[in-house]
Design an enzyme around this catalytic site. Structure first.
Site, PDB file in Angstrom:
ATOM      1  N   CYS A 148     -41.842 -96.861  -9.665  1.00 12.32           N
ATOM      2  CA  CYS A 148     -41.479 -95.643  -8.923  1.00 12.32           C
ATOM      3  C   CYS A 148     -39.973 -95.602  -8.695  1.00 12.32           C
ATOM      4  O   CYS A 148     -39.446 -96.298  -7.820  1.00 12.32           O
ATOM      5  CB  CYS A 148     -42.224 -95.611  -7.587  1.00 12.32           C
ATOM      6  N   CYS A 151     -38.917 -94.180  -5.244  1.00 14.57           N
ATOM      7  CA  CYS A 151     -39.072 -95.135  -4.134  1.00 14.57           C
ATOM      8  C   CYS A 151     -37.972 -96.200  -4.168  1.00 14.57           C
ATOM      9  O   CYS A 151     -37.404 -96.546  -3.133  1.00 14.57           O
ATOM     10  CB  CYS A 151     -40.417 -95.860  -4.198  1.00 14.57           C
ATOM     11  N   ASP A 152     -37.708 -96.746  -5.341  1.00 14.84           N
ATOM     12  CA  ASP A 152     -36.880 -97.958  -5.421  1.00 14.84           C
ATOM     13  C   ASP A 152     -35.490 -97.751  -6.012  1.00 14.84           C
ATOM     14  O   ASP A 152     -34.644 -98.641  -5.906  1.00 14.84           O
ATOM     15  CB  ASP A 152     -37.620 -99.029  -6.245  1.00 14.84           C
TER      16      ASP A 152
END
Ligand code: NAP
Length: 324
Positions: A148, A151-152
């Site tokens: 992701c 997200c990261d």
């Protein structure tokens, strides 16, 4: 047979409520099915094991969902879908569904908080990222290996990262990662990207992106964090150690089909087979969205299928009532 409020069927001998419809999964497909079913005044519950949203939450910006000419974030889009469905009375419950009981006489959904009877079911469980299946991947997941970018990605400011895959997701996420990373290597096993031309053009135009063609990852190295990737050129056999701090894997998706295994007809990749009315091989069980066997997995295809599934489920339920 006696009916309780809102058409809920109650068997007096069992004192059990039978809902009209249970939807499993609260991504765009589940929320749309919920919107249509609740708006049709069915007694419907939607079960979701995590928070509503599904994979679209991992998408930073959606620019091909009609109605949003400037695009919309995945989070905002799904939040709007949820609120719209709830405005019509959709009940969303946080429950993990572990099984289906599907006999001709009785349908039930087994959850972590009990077994619930229903007349019809819509599976909208979606799909999950496919793993690459190489050494180091599991060990380093969450420590530099990610599925992701939204997200990261921000963790990799001014660092070098690799993206593995050549489809729309890989290319889109590689472009997104250029916002943070100093360098983005896009590693693809062939000499041509699968992604659409628009995304290919954008990737080619991005100075930070370097495409490594005809190459596979054999190992992800590191102990507490990713140190690099061991690569092999598939045509020459040449090996290369590529130092990167992050490895983002986007090599497709696998269906979240545990509930359907051994019960529903699945295709060779495990996706649920339906007809044009979203009926699965078991009467009264419908499927919509990424879990379905189909050509194109998009929010726009998921919502159309979900509307059909909800309508078909309603007709199925009406048919049951007429046959009582
Ligand atoms: P995908 O289209 O199935 O592409 C997967 C990519 O990973 C392919 O390039 C494939 O290589 C590669 N791959 C698969 N297994 C591999 C392995 N073991 N090692 C190395 N590479 C491997 O998956 P996706 O990109 O996630 O897209 C899924 C669906 O969502 C598609 O329908 C796509 O169009 C859609 N999508 C659309 C958008 C958008 O419209 N903006 C964005 C994201 C996704 P090969 O090419 O050699 O097979």
């Amino acid at each position: 047979m006696p009916f309780g409020n809102r058409g809920v069927l109650i068997f007096p001998e069992q004192k059990k409520i039978v809902h009209d419809l249970i939807i499993i999964g609260a991504g765009p497909a589940g929320l749309t099915a919920g919107l249509y079913a609740a708006r049709s005044r069915l007694d419907v519950i939607l079960f979701e094991r995590l928070s509503p949203g599904g994979q679209i939450l991992t998408t930073d910006w959606v620019e091909n969902y009609p109605g949003f000419p400037e695009g919309i974030s995945g989070f905002d889009l799904v939040d709007r879908m949820k609120r719209q469905a709830e405005n019509f009375g959709l009940v969303i419950e946080g429950r993990e569904v572990s099984g289906l009981e599907l006999s001709p006489e009785r349908k039930a959904v087994v959850t972590d908080k009990g077994t619930i009877q229903t007349k019809a079911i819509i599976l909208a469980c979606g799909a999950s990222p496919q793993k690459l299946g190489v050494e180091g991947e599991d060990l380093l997941t969450g420590k530099g290996v990610s599925y992701c970018a939204t997200c990261d990605g921000p963790f990799y400011r001014d660092q070098a990262v690799a993206v593995v895959g050549g489809g729309d997701t890989a290319v889109e996420e590689a472009i997104f990662l250029t916002r943070f990373a100093s360098k983005v290597y896009l590693i693809h096993r062939r000499d041509q990207l699968r992604a659409t031309q628009l995304l290919r053009d954008r990737a080619m135009a991005q100075e930070k992106i370097e495409i490594i063609w005809d190459t596979v990852v054999e190992r992800i190295s590191g102990e507490d964090g990713v140190k690099g990737l061991e690569l092999r050129h598939v045509k020459t056999g040449e090996r290369l150690d590529l130092p990167v701090e992050g490895a983002f894997i986007f090599v497709g998706y696998q269906p979240n089909n545990d509930l359907g295994k051994g019960v529903l007809e699945l295709d060779e990749l495990g996706f649920v087979i339906t007809n044009n009315d979203m009926e699965t091989s078991v009467p009264g069980v419908f499927a919509a969205g990424d879990i379905r066997s189909k050509l194109l997995r998009q929010v726009s295809t998921a919502v159309g299928e979900a509307a059909t599934a909800a309508f078909a489920a309603e007709r199925y339920i009406e048919g049951l009532a007429a046959s009582v």
